[in-house]
Design an enzyme around this catalytic site. Structure first.
Site, short mmCIF file in Angstrom:
data_model
loop_
_atom_site.label_atom_id
_atom_site.label_comp_id
_atom_site.label_asym_id
_atom_site.label_seq_id
_atom_site.Cartn_x
_atom_site.Cartn_y
_atom_site.Cartn_z
CE1 TYR A 1 35.99 32.21 36.53
CE2 TYR A 1 34.08 33.19 37.64
CZ TYR A 1 35.06 33.17 36.69
OH TYR A 1 34.90 33.98 35.65
CB SER B 1 34.52 37.66 37.52
OG SER B 1 33.13 36.88 37.74
#
Length: 261
Positions: A139, A126
């Protein structure tokens, strides 16, 4: 026929990759936890379901995969938007287990087959791996660790004809991702994409994955960052009309607005 193994294949980017690869003539093994959903998708694309939690996968689970030309590690996800000072350590543990240790386990299980086929490993990380942001500590940390794993593996396999690619998506409108992160709060999940003109769709990332997978065997794409035009950086998102001139703009907007209905 080339063979691909896709984790996280019961929804989102993983499902899109499985469908696109199968449509391109690949033999596809779909890996995820949700049996009914996974088996339904596998049946639709003439694929093969492997129902397992990637954090607990063992050799017996991947036994049916006698050949592996491509491993796409899509299994992952985010939990919560808490500040670091108030973060839930269990959420962080779950994010690390799925995003990092699940990737590690699948690579370890399938690496001998990938070496034998001179194949390709693609880890879907990501843009959260590139910079921290408020509420994203867990995250971002997990995806950064997955990125470090990918980079280390590429160097460790110097001299071995296996391609290793990291795909770093920006804003992708995959309904379950936001809903899971926000504990099922549909209103907050919808607001994430509100007024964003054409965020990425799962199939956009799948097209990147398939494109890289189909490159000549000697061509390695180390990493590729993929963002919608509306998102110039992790912290620079434009909300509003980009005035696209093609007809797909209004169609895309309608799909985005209706995804949670």
């Amino acid at each position: 026929m080339k063979t691909a193994v896709i984790t996280g294949a019961s929804s989102g980017i993983g499902e899109a990759c499985a469908r696109l690869l199968a449509g391109g003539g690949w033999k596809v093994f779909l890996v995820a936890r949700r049996r009914e959903r996974l088996e339904n998708i596998a049946s639709e694309i003439n694929g093969h379901a492997i129902v397992v939690d990637v954090t607990k996968a063992q050799e017996i689970d991947v036994g049916p995969v006698t050949r592996c030309d491509l491993l796409v590690n899509c299994a992952g996800g985010a939990l919560g938007l808490d500040a670091v000072g108030q973060a839930n350590a269990d959420d962080w543990t779950n994010m690390f287990n799925t995003n990092v240790l699940g990737t590690l386990r699948m690579i370890q299980l399938l690496l001998p087959r990938l070496v034998e086929s001179q194949g390709c490993i693609m880890n879907i990380t990501s843009t959260a791996a590139l910079a921290g942001y408020e509420g994203g500590g867990g995250y971002c940390a997990a995806k950064s660790a997955q990125r470090a794993l990918t980079q280390s593996l590429r160097l460790e396999m110097k001299g071995v004809p296996v391609r290793i690619t990291e795909v770093l998506p920006g804003m992708v409108n995959t309904p379950e991702f936001a809903l899971n992160r926000l504990r099922g709060d549909a209103e907050r999940a919808r607001a994430v994409y509100e007024n964003v003109d054409r965020p990425l769709a799962a199939n956009d990332i799948a097209q990147v994955v398939v494109g890289v997978a189909n490159l000549p065997a000697h061509v390695n794409v180390d990493e590729i960052v993929v963002r919608p035009v509306a998102q110039r950086a992790q912290h620079a998102l434009f909300r509003g009309d980009l005035r696209w001139r093609d007809k797909q703009s209004s169609l895309h907007s309608s799909i985005v607005k209706g995804e949670y209905q």
